[in-house]
Design an enzyme around this catalytic site. Structure first.
Site, PDB file in Angstrom:
ATOM      1  N   ASN A   1      56.243  75.499 -63.114  1.00 21.03           N
ATOM      2  CA  ASN A   1      57.448  74.817 -63.231  1.00 21.03           C
ATOM      3  C   ASN A   1      58.441  75.116 -62.090  1.00 21.03           C
ATOM      4  O   ASN A   1      58.723  76.380 -61.764  1.00 21.03           O
ATOM      5  CB  ASN A   1      58.264  74.980 -64.631  1.00 21.03           C
ATOM      6  CG  ASN A   1      57.574  74.004 -65.632  1.00 21.03           C
ATOM      7  OD1 ASN A   1      56.931  73.037 -65.223  1.00 21.03           O
ATOM      8  ND2 ASN A   1      57.929  74.455 -66.643  1.00 21.03           N
TER       9      ASN A   1
ATOM     10  N   CYS B   1      57.238  80.281 -66.301  1.00 24.89           N
ATOM     11  CA  CYS B   1      55.869  80.859 -66.337  1.00 24.89           C
ATOM     12  C   CYS B   1      55.879  82.091 -65.186  1.00 24.89           C
ATOM     13  O   CYS B   1      56.621  82.181 -64.387  1.00 24.89           O
ATOM     14  CB  CYS B   1      54.699  80.158 -66.097  1.00 24.89           C
ATOM     15  SG  CYS B   1      54.616  78.668 -66.926  1.00 24.89           S
TER      16      CYS B   1
ATOM     17  N   ARG C   1      47.879  84.266 -65.139  1.00 25.63           N
ATOM     18  CA  ARG C   1      49.298  83.825 -65.274  1.00 25.63           C
ATOM     19  C   ARG C   1      49.786  83.901 -66.615  1.00 25.63           C
ATOM     20  O   ARG C   1      48.824  83.863 -67.840  1.00 25.63           O
ATOM     21  CB  ARG C   1      49.509  82.507 -64.850  1.00 25.63           C
ATOM     22  CG  ARG C   1      48.735  81.223 -65.194  1.00 25.63           C
ATOM     23  CD  ARG C   1      49.042  80.597 -66.585  1.00 25.63           C
ATOM     24  NE  ARG C   1      50.711  79.965 -66.204  1.00 25.63           N
ATOM     25  CZ  ARG C   1      50.504  78.758 -65.638  1.00 25.63           C
ATOM     26  NH1 ARG C   1      49.481  78.148 -65.082  1.00 25.63           N
ATOM     27  NH2 ARG C   1      51.676  78.108 -65.411  1.00 25.63           N
TER      28      ARG C   1
END
Length: 323
Positions: free
Chosen positions: A79, A2, A16
């Site tokens: 992540n 991401c 995002r």
């Protein structure tokens, strides 16, 4: 994988991309001020800031990917699989599970300074939600043009000032910042010949000042690309211009079907892209199959209720015919 970004024109914007190989039924979810939030170790909070963001709701509990509160503080978890280290409970600190961290901060804090102070008294513990696979994350928090990155590693919990206003995934934030040194020659302007004296070299195409800007989908390359595009972005101050430009910035790191295959049978895509006007509490989004920008204004809802307010994503493309 991401990418998150912070952007400022007249108002402050935060958003995002979520890149994954599957959806978990995420929805735009509003926590009103009187919704009772249960924490594994820290009891309940039933009077707090209202929050709007993207969440997967399970057992009436919102697992937020990104969100903003009514005070203008925004936060996203990305992540961080190879580096995140969570801890055992510590009786001298607030013990918060990773999936609780976004509501823990956004329900109580109205500024970066308040968030920093609370984080120094918080311990991220290794507890998953209802036996789901544990998400290994780091976080970006932003408000009014400021941003910080939060990482919990073997070195402990670290708070970094994030002046670049970008976050991706592994490696650590410090390594991403150091890697920027390798690209200091990039420019939005036409290059000048510095190869050697006496050799006539000329730019044969527009855009060659950015020759060497990485174009792959790795987290390091997305960090560099998003940072370069954002830093050189030109935008007016209207809401329409600002939102449109924000989606173009994150569009530079979108992942199309089939181009990033972590496993032979699967591929990551940009499931959605978000853009929050944190000053006005408006959450904008697009999805992979719907590029039309949709929005929800949290202040058009009754924020004094005690039940979650949810909006399913509009995922069908609306193509406008002109004849």
């Amino acid at each position: 994988m991401c990418t998150a970004a912070v952007y400022k024109t007249m108002d402050h914007y935060f958003g995002r991309t979520l890149d994954h190989d599957r959806s978990y039924g995420e929805e735009i979810t509003i926590i009103p001020r009187n919704y009772v939030i249960h924490y594994k170790y820290e009891g309940i909070i039933n009077n707090h800031f209202a929050i709007i963001g993207m969440a997967c709701v399970m057992d009436n509990y919102p697992l937020y990917y990104d969100a903003v509160n009514e005070a203008g503080l925004a936060m996203a978890g990305l992540n961080f699989t190879d580096n995140a280290v969570y801890n055992n409970a510590d009786n001298n600190k607030y013990n918060i599970a990773p999936f609780e961290f976004i509501p823990w901060i956004l329900c109580q804090c109205s500024s970066i300074a308040e968030a920093k102070e609370l984080i120094t008294r918080t311990n991220i513990i290794d507890i998953s939600f209802n036996n789901l696979a544990q998400a290994r994350l780091h976080w970006i928090i932003a408000a009014h043009g400021e941003a910080i990155t939060i990482e919990t590693t073997q070195s402990g919990i670290c708070i970094y000032d994030n002046k670049i206003g970008i976050l991706t995934n592994n490696p650590t934030f410090e390594m991403h910042l150091f890697n920027l040194n390798n690209y200091m020659s990039l420019s939005p302007y036409e290059p000048q010949n510095s190869f050697c004296n006496g050799l006539s070299l000329n730019a044969y195409s527009h855009g060659m000042g950015a020759l060497g800007l990485p174009g792959d989908f790795s987290s390091q390359s997305r960090f560099i690309r998003a940072a370069f595009v954002k830093a050189n972005s030109v935008c007016g101050d209207t809401e329409e211009e600002s939102v449109n430009q924000f989606f173009h910035i994150l569009g530079s790191v979108e992942q199309p079907k089939g181009c990033n295959r972590p496993e032979d049978a699967n591929y990551e895509i940009t499931l959605y892209t978000s853009c929050c006007n944190t000053d006005k509490g408006i959450y904008y989004y697009t999805t992979y199959d719907n590029h039309q920008i949709s929005c929800i204004n949290m202040h058009k809802e009754n924020l004094n209720t005690a039940s979650l307010i949810k909006y399913p994503l509009i995922t069908r493309e609306n193509i406008m015919s002109q004849n």
